[in-house]
Design a protein around this motif. Structure first.
Motif, PDB file in Angstrom:
ATOM      1  N   SER A  62       0.823  -1.217   0.000  1.00  0.00           N
ATOM      2  CA  SER A  62       0.000   0.000   0.000  1.00  0.00           C
ATOM      3  C   SER A  62       0.853   1.262   0.000  1.00  0.00           C
ATOM      4  CB  SER A  62      -0.935   0.012   1.219  1.00  0.00           C
ATOM      5  OG  SER A  62      -0.214   0.291   2.419  1.00  0.00           O
ATOM      6  N   LEU A  63       2.110   1.121   0.424  1.00  0.00           N
ATOM      7  CA  LEU A  63       3.052   2.242   0.410  1.00  0.00           C
ATOM      8  C   LEU A  63       3.813   2.318  -0.905  1.00  0.00           C
ATOM      9  CD1 LEU A  63       4.573   1.909   4.020  1.00  0.00           C
ATOM     10  CD2 LEU A  63       2.696   3.385   3.270  1.00  0.00           C
ATOM     11  N   ASN A  64       3.403   1.448  -1.858  1.00  0.00           N
ATOM     12  CA  ASN A  64       4.025   1.397  -3.197  1.00  0.00           C
ATOM     13  C   ASN A  64       5.500   1.012  -3.148  1.00  0.00           C
ATOM     14  OD1 ASN A  64       1.654   2.210  -4.650  1.00  0.00           O
ATOM     15  ND2 ASN A  64       2.041   4.326  -3.999  1.00  0.00           N
ATOM     16  N   ARG A  65       5.830   0.133  -2.195  1.00  0.00           N
ATOM     17  CA  ARG A  65       7.196  -0.385  -2.171  1.00  0.00           C
ATOM     18  C   ARG A  65       7.421  -1.267  -3.397  1.00  0.00           C
ATOM     19  NH1 ARG A  65       7.495   3.194   1.076  1.00  0.00           N
ATOM     20  NH2 ARG A  65       8.061   2.974   3.280  1.00  0.00           N
ATOM     21  N   SER A  66       8.638  -1.279  -3.898  1.00  0.00           N
ATOM     22  CA  SER A  66       8.947  -2.048  -5.108  1.00  0.00           C
ATOM     23  C   SER A  66       8.893  -3.544  -4.833  1.00  0.00           C
ATOM     24  CB  SER A  66      10.343  -1.683  -5.622  1.00  0.00           C
ATOM     25  OG  SER A  66      11.342  -2.160  -4.728  1.00  0.00           O
ATOM     26  N   GLY A  67       8.763  -4.318  -5.908  1.00  0.00           N
ATOM     27  CA  GLY A  67       8.760  -5.770  -5.771  1.00  0.00           C
ATOM     28  C   GLY A  67      10.030  -6.285  -5.134  1.00  0.00           C
ATOM     29  N   ALA A  68      11.158  -5.693  -5.499  1.00  0.00           N
ATOM     30  CA  ALA A  68      12.436  -6.121  -4.928  1.00  0.00           C
ATOM     31  C   ALA A  68      12.482  -5.855  -3.428  1.00  0.00           C
ATOM     32  CB  ALA A  68      13.589  -5.394  -5.620  1.00  0.00           C
ATOM     33  N   THR A  69      11.892  -4.741  -2.981  1.00  0.00           N
ATOM     34  CA  THR A  69      11.855  -4.415  -1.556  1.00  0.00           C
ATOM     35  C   THR A  69      10.987  -5.405  -0.797  1.00  0.00           C
ATOM     36  OG1 THR A  69      12.225  -2.059  -1.970  1.00  0.00           O
ATOM     37  CG2 THR A  69      11.210  -2.645   0.130  1.00  0.00           C
ATOM     38  N   LEU A  70       9.867  -5.805  -1.399  1.00  0.00           N
ATOM     39  CA  LEU A  70       8.988  -6.782  -0.750  1.00  0.00           C
ATOM     40  C   LEU A  70       9.702  -8.122  -0.598  1.00  0.00           C
ATOM     41  CD1 LEU A  70       5.619  -6.065  -2.623  1.00  0.00           C
ATOM     42  CD2 LEU A  70       6.380  -5.175  -0.415  1.00  0.00           C
ATOM     43  N   VAL A  71      10.382  -8.550  -1.648  1.00  0.00           N
ATOM     44  CA  VAL A  71      11.122  -9.816  -1.606  1.00  0.00           C
ATOM     45  C   VAL A  71      12.187  -9.767  -0.519  1.00  0.00           C
ATOM     46  CG1 VAL A  71      12.738 -11.277  -2.881  1.00  0.00           C
ATOM     47  CG2 VAL A  71      10.668 -10.444  -4.001  1.00  0.00           C
ATOM     48  N   ARG A  72      12.898  -8.636  -0.440  1.00  0.00           N
ATOM     49  CA  ARG A  72      13.946  -8.526   0.583  1.00  0.00           C
ATOM     50  C   ARG A  72      13.349  -8.553   1.982  1.00  0.00           C
ATOM     51  NH1 ARG A  72      15.762  -3.207   0.741  1.00  0.00           N
ATOM     52  NH2 ARG A  72      14.451  -3.074   2.614  1.00  0.00           N
ATOM     53  N   ASN A  73      12.199  -7.920   2.189  1.00  0.00           N
ATOM     54  CA  ASN A  73      11.562  -7.924   3.506  1.00  0.00           C
ATOM     55  C   ASN A  73      11.179  -9.334   3.937  1.00  0.00           C
ATOM     56  OD1 ASN A  73      10.566  -5.270   5.123  1.00  0.00           O
ATOM     57  ND2 ASN A  73      11.031  -4.774   2.978  1.00  0.00           N
ATOM     58  N   VAL A  74      10.662 -10.120   3.007  1.00  0.00           N
ATOM     59  CA  VAL A  74      10.317 -11.507   3.339  1.00  0.00           C
ATOM     60  C   VAL A  74      11.584 -12.275   3.709  1.00  0.00           C
ATOM     61  CG1 VAL A  74       9.400 -13.681   2.452  1.00  0.00           C
ATOM     62  CG2 VAL A  74       8.205 -11.542   1.957  1.00  0.00           C
ATOM     63  N   ALA A  75      12.662 -12.063   2.946  1.00  0.00           N
ATOM     64  CA  ALA A  75      13.935 -12.726   3.245  1.00  0.00           C
ATOM     65  C   ALA A  75      14.453 -12.296   4.618  1.00  0.00           C
ATOM     66  CB  ALA A  75      14.959 -12.397   2.165  1.00  0.00           C
ATOM     67  N   SER A  76      14.317 -11.013   4.939  1.00  0.00           N
ATOM     68  CA  SER A  76      14.754 -10.504   6.249  1.00  0.00           C
ATOM     69  C   SER A  76      13.988 -11.180   7.384  1.00  0.00           C
ATOM     70  CB  SER A  76      14.535  -8.983   6.323  1.00  0.00           C
ATOM     71  OG  SER A  76      15.258  -8.305   5.321  1.00  0.00           O
ATOM     72  N   LEU A  77      12.674 -11.305   7.203  1.00  0.00           N
ATOM     73  CA  LEU A  77      11.845 -11.897   8.263  1.00  0.00           C
ATOM     74  C   LEU A  77      12.100 -13.392   8.400  1.00  0.00           C
ATOM     75  CD1 LEU A  77       8.525  -9.942   7.700  1.00  0.00           C
ATOM     76  CD2 LEU A  77      10.223  -9.622   9.508  1.00  0.00           C
ATOM     77  N   ARG A  78      12.337 -14.080   7.289  1.00  0.00           N
ATOM     78  CA  ARG A  78      12.669 -15.511   7.374  1.00  0.00           C
ATOM     79  C   ARG A  78      13.960 -15.702   8.150  1.00  0.00           C
ATOM     80  NH1 ARG A  78      11.228 -17.191   1.099  1.00  0.00           N
ATOM     81  NH2 ARG A  78       8.972 -17.305   1.379  1.00  0.00           N
ATOM     82  N   CYS A  79      14.941 -14.845   7.873  1.00  0.00           N
ATOM     83  CA  CYS A  79      16.216 -14.925   8.580  1.00  0.00           C
ATOM     84  C   CYS A  79      16.027 -14.582  10.057  1.00  0.00           C
ATOM     85  CB  CYS A  79      17.217 -13.970   7.930  1.00  0.00           C
ATOM     86  SG  CYS A  79      18.882 -14.083   8.611  1.00  0.00           S
ATOM     87  N   PHE A  80      15.195 -13.598  10.352  1.00  0.00           N
ATOM     88  CA  PHE A  80      14.931 -13.200  11.737  1.00  0.00           C
ATOM     89  C   PHE A  80      14.319 -14.351  12.527  1.00  0.00           C
ATOM     90  CE2 PHE A  80      11.804 -11.202  14.734  1.00  0.00           C
ATOM     91  CZ  PHE A  80      12.734 -10.768  15.675  1.00  0.00           C
ATOM     92  N   TYR A  81      13.365 -15.049  11.929  1.00  0.00           N
ATOM     93  CA  TYR A  81      12.728 -16.157  12.650  1.00  0.00           C
ATOM     94  C   TYR A  81      13.645 -17.376  12.759  1.00  0.00           C
ATOM     95  CZ  TYR A  81       8.390 -13.788  13.516  1.00  0.00           C
ATOM     96  OH  TYR A  81       7.451 -12.913  14.013  1.00  0.00           O
ATOM     97  N   ARG A  82      14.567 -17.529  11.816  1.00  0.00           N
ATOM     98  CA  ARG A  82      15.590 -18.582  11.988  1.00  0.00           C
ATOM     99  C   ARG A  82      16.472 -18.253  13.186  1.00  0.00           C
ATOM    100  NH1 ARG A  82      15.762 -18.568   6.212  1.00  0.00           N
ATOM    101  NH2 ARG A  82      17.580 -17.196   6.191  1.00  0.00           N
ATOM    102  N   PHE A  83      16.764 -16.983  13.348  1.00  0.00           N
ATOM    103  CA  PHE A  83      17.538 -16.522  14.512  1.00  0.00           C
ATOM    104  C   PHE A  83      16.781 -16.818  15.808  1.00  0.00           C
ATOM    105  CE2 PHE A  83      17.068 -12.626  17.194  1.00  0.00           C
ATOM    106  CZ  PHE A  83      18.155 -12.824  18.032  1.00  0.00           C
ATOM    107  N   LEU A  84      15.473 -16.525  15.843  1.00  0.00           N
ATOM    108  CA  LEU A  84      14.677 -16.794  17.042  1.00  0.00           C
ATOM    109  C   LEU A  84      14.598 -18.294  17.329  1.00  0.00           C
ATOM    110  CD1 LEU A  84      11.667 -14.295  16.675  1.00  0.00           C
ATOM    111  CD2 LEU A  84      13.712 -14.047  18.095  1.00  0.00           C
ATOM    112  N   MET A  85      14.457 -19.099  16.275  1.00  0.00           N
ATOM    113  CA  MET A  85      14.369 -20.549  16.460  1.00  0.00           C
ATOM    114  C   MET A  85      15.687 -21.110  16.969  1.00  0.00           C
ATOM    115  SD  MET A  85      12.156 -21.562  13.063  1.00  0.00           S
ATOM    116  CE  MET A  85      12.172 -23.336  13.400  1.00  0.00           C
ATOM    117  N   ALA A  86      16.790 -20.583  16.456  1.00  0.00           N
ATOM    118  CA  ALA A  86      18.112 -21.062  16.885  1.00  0.00           C
ATOM    119  C   ALA A  86      18.331 -20.797  18.375  1.00  0.00           C
ATOM    120  CB  ALA A  86      19.205 -20.379  16.067  1.00  0.00           C
ATOM    121  N   GLY A  87      17.697 -19.726  18.874  1.00  0.00           N
ATOM    122  CA  GLY A  87      17.848 -19.398  20.295  1.00  0.00           C
ATOM    123  C   GLY A  87      16.734 -19.958  21.156  1.00  0.00           C
ATOM    124  N   GLY A  88      15.875 -20.787  20.556  1.00  0.00           N
ATOM    125  CA  GLY A  88      14.787 -21.387  21.301  1.00  0.00           C
ATOM    126  C   GLY A  88      13.682 -20.413  21.666  1.00  0.00           C
TER     127      GLY A  88
END
Length: 297
Positions: A62-88
């Motif tokens: 809705s903020l008109n972020r580019s497709g590349a920005t959306l893809v990077r955000n999903v990648a960032s969040l996947r990595c963030f949750y891998r970090f949380l899972m690694a720490g239990g």
């Protein structure tokens, strides 16, 4: 209140040895996401569902972020949750099930030999800033460094006598040759100009800004766009234009793909093979434009 952003940054830097740019963008993405979930009453990131992450992505759309920005955000969040899972701290990765349409990659812009010469001719080496800019442009095109690697160079990383530089990019370390024209431009800057520009805050940074501190990526690309405008280059200039041009020009002149991979610092040769495909497309275009029989079709 717990600072997940700082912990995630530490994880990316120390555990994943991610590049400075990756760390900055991933941490920024996660901090923005956490602020969004706080507004929606989900203060514990472990309790966020895939649907809520989807809502966040819709918000970014809705903020008109580019497709590349959306893809990077999903990648960032996947990595963030891998970090949380690694720490239990989380049992599942809710971002893993969030799917986005693949963003078609644009073919990188390549400057012709004539455009490169025009660009490199723009800085005035008789001026302090022009001498620095000439050195940076010559060095970038001579070595194919990433812009982030260029601005991270320190004085001791460049060996003027041997015509080589030492570069650390992400997890890799490589030594790259520098041709004599670029050596001369860098040597002129180091011996005559740098001491007049650098401040104590600049430390051992090779290239510094007007305040004497280490030049940033953003600062460098403002400089490139300035000179591209003066050279009347109409192609879109991106942070990798000179790197892409360096790679394709080497292949055009007979460089082996393996050697190019080493010079570019690619961990996987598939990244280097993109340039081979570009070269084939280039030759096909030339053939279709110039062969008398091809022009009849």
């Amino acid at each position: 209140m717990r600072d997940y952003g700082a912990e995630f940054e530490d994880y990316l830097t120390k555990r994943k040895a991610a590049s400075r740019n990756t760390v900055a963008s991933y941490v920024r993405d996660v901090r923005n996401f956490l602020r969004f979930t706080d507004r929606n009453g989900a203060r514990d990131p472990a309790g966020v569902s895939a649907a809520e992450i989807g809502e966040y992505i819709d918000y970014l759309k809705s903020l008109n972020r580019s497709g590349a920005t959306l893809v990077r955000n999903v990648a960032s969040l996947r990595c963030f949750y891998r970090f949380l899972m690694a720490g239990g701290q989380a049992g599942i990765n809710p971002a893993k099930s969030v799917k986005l349409q693949k963003v078609p990659k644009k073919a990188p812009q390549i400057l012709s030999g004539k455009e490169i010469e025009l660009l490199l001719a723009q800085p005035d080496p008789s001026e302090l800033k022009g001498c620095r800019d000439k050195a940076m442009l010559e060095l970038l095109y001579a070595t194919g460094l990433r812009v982030s690697e260029l601005v991270e160079l320190n004085v001791e990383d460049v060996d003027i006598r041997s015509g080589r530089l030492s570069c650390c990019g992400g997890r890799s370390h490589r030594v790259v040759p520098i041709h004599p024209t670029a050596v001369a431009a860098v040597s002129d800057y180091m011996l005559r100009v740098r001491s007049q520009m650098v401040s104590p805050e600049g430390g051992q940074a090779l290239f510094v800004n007007r305040n004497g501190c280490r030049l940033t990526r953003q600062g460098f690309w403002k400089i490139v766009k300035l000179y591209a405008g003066r050279a009347k280059i109409v192609k879109e200039i991106t942070p990798h234009t000179l790197r892409h041009s360096f790679a394709l020009h080497l292949l055009e002149n007979g460089a082996a793909l393996k050697d190019l991979q080493a010079m570019l610092g690619h961990a996987d040769i598939s990244s280097t093979q993109v340039y081979a495909h570009l070269l084939n497309d280039h030759f096909k275009e030339v053939y279709n434009q110039c062969h008398p029989r091809a022009k009849l079709s």
